[in-house]
Every structure is written in C-alpha cells, then in structure tokens.
Design an enzyme around this catalytic site. Structure first.
Site, PDB file in Angstrom:
ATOM      1  N   ILE A   1       0.912  -1.144   0.000  1.00 16.86           N
ATOM      2  CA  ILE A   1       0.000   0.000   0.000  1.00 16.86           C
ATOM      3  C   ILE A   1       0.948   1.189   0.000  1.00 16.86           C
ATOM      4  CG2 ILE A   1      -1.794   1.293   1.214  1.00 16.86           C
ATOM      5  CD1 ILE A   1      -2.729  -1.335   2.470  1.00 16.86           C
ATOM      6  N   PRO A   2       1.161   1.815  -1.154  1.00 17.01           N
ATOM      7  CA  PRO A   2       2.291   2.726  -1.361  1.00 17.01           C
ATOM      8  C   PRO A   2       2.128   4.113  -0.736  1.00 17.01           C
ATOM      9  CG  PRO A   2       0.965   2.624  -3.335  1.00 17.01           C
ATOM     10  CD  PRO A   2       0.370   1.626  -2.377  1.00 17.01           C
ATOM     11  N   CYS A   3       2.176   4.162   0.577  1.00 14.28           N
ATOM     12  CA  CYS A   3       1.999   5.434   1.267  1.00 14.28           C
ATOM     13  C   CYS A   3       3.129   6.413   0.972  1.00 14.28           C
ATOM     14  CB  CYS A   3       1.841   5.212   2.770  1.00 14.28           C
ATOM     15  SG  CYS A   3       3.181   4.299   3.521  1.00 14.28           S
ATOM     16  N   HIS A   4       4.248   5.930   0.443  1.00 15.22           N
ATOM     17  CA  HIS A   4       5.328   6.847   0.079  1.00 15.22           C
ATOM     18  C   HIS A   4       4.889   7.798  -1.044  1.00 15.22           C
ATOM     19  CE1 HIS A   4       5.864   3.404  -2.660  1.00 15.22           C
ATOM     20  NE2 HIS A   4       6.344   4.286  -3.521  1.00 15.22           N
TER      21      HIS A   4
END
Length: 186
Positions: free
Chosen positions: A140-143
């Site tokens: 889950i690419p929170c970056h």
C-alpha cells in the site's frame, strides 16, 4: 497461521507477515522483536518463522517477497496483484488505504487532495494519520502521499528509525518512480 519472511532492501531488511490468504503486515527498519510484537498486538496472533508454517503460508510469503523485490527493481505490476488483508484496522483507515493502493506507479498526491478524492474534503490531517498507520507499507504505497506544497512531507507513522532515515527511504522510493519532491526546510 501467520508466517514472517524477510526481503532484503538497500536500506535494510523489509519484514512481511502473511497467512495463506493474504499479506497482513509489511515493515521497514523494524527489528524482528518489534515486528513480532506489532503483529501480535494488531493481529492477536503470534507470527512464526517461514520454516515453521504450512506450505500454503510459505507460498504466500514467497509470492509477496518476490513482488516486493520486483517493486524495488522497478516492476510495479507484480505488487498490484498481491492480496492484502487489514485485520484490526478501522473503517476510516481502510477507506484511506484503499485510495492509496489505487495510486499508480509514479503518481503522487497531497494529503488534502487524497481527502477530496475519498469525498472527505478538509480531512487532510485525518488522512495523514491513516497513512501513517499503514500496516502494509510498500504494497500500500503510502510513500506516494506527499505534502500539499509538493514537498516530501513525513514517512512512516510507527516505523522505527530516525526521521531522516525514513525520509531518505521515501525519497529513494519516489526517485525510483521518477519523482523528486523537495524536502521541507527545518
């Protein structure tokens, strides 16, 4: 049964946990003990070494590990098909994290714009909180969620490590996707 595996990364090990159905946790800069404690707290179950779990769990761990390695090598499609589960996560966090997971490779968005995207205009801080609590980082690419002014913002709510080390990981991940947001002045 939950199993744990480790994927090497340029900044150190990435720890992941999965059951036979889905990945349930991914963390960077965590020690084996802190990752195990976080899994126990959130999932209510002890996570076991991959050598101590059924073959179905080992296959899920291997699949997720390969997807993370591919993601770090610039092949994002592999990570998009990995099944994820979010036990112990609030409805609000699920809503936000679902929107984050839909962000495309190379796409960035500010916290406020993400709030608008999920129909909660004005909830940028609450979105930031949910992003910071993401228990399945990278997949889950929170970056990809950055500050509204286009700067890097923060990274990794409960992850261990110095703020600068975490921001360096975020900057590295974004640069790998072709983005180079500036850091905020202290």
């Amino acid at each position: 049964m939950i199993g744990v595996a480790v994927v090497p990364a340029p900044w150190g090990p990435i720890r992941l946990a999965a059951n036979e159905d889905a990945v349930v946790a991914v963390d960077v800069l965590s020690s084996p003990d802190s990752f195990a404690a976080a899994c126990l707290h959130r999932l209510g179950e002890v996570a076991h070494a991959s050598s101590d779990v059924p073959a179905t769990v080992r296959r899920r761990l291997d699949e997720a590990g390969e997807a993370i390695s591919a993601l770090l090598a610039g092949e994002p499609a592999a990570a998009e098909s990995i099944p994820l589960a979010l036990p112990g996560v609030t409805g609000w966090d699920r809503l936000v994290l679902a929107a984050v997971r839909r962000l495309a490779w190379g796409e960035t968005i500010g916290y406020g714009r993400l709030a608008e995207r999920i129909g909660r205009r004005g909830a940028a801080r609450a979105v930031g909180g949910a992003v910071g609590r993401n228990p399945i980082g990278l997949l889950i690419p929170c970056h990809r969620v950055i500050a509204g002014d286009g700067t890097l913002g923060g990274y990794g709510g409960g992850w261990l490590g110095e703020r600068e080390a975490l921001l360096e990981i975020k900057a590295t991940l974004l640069a790998h996707e072709g983005n180079h947001p500036a850091r905020r002045a202290p």
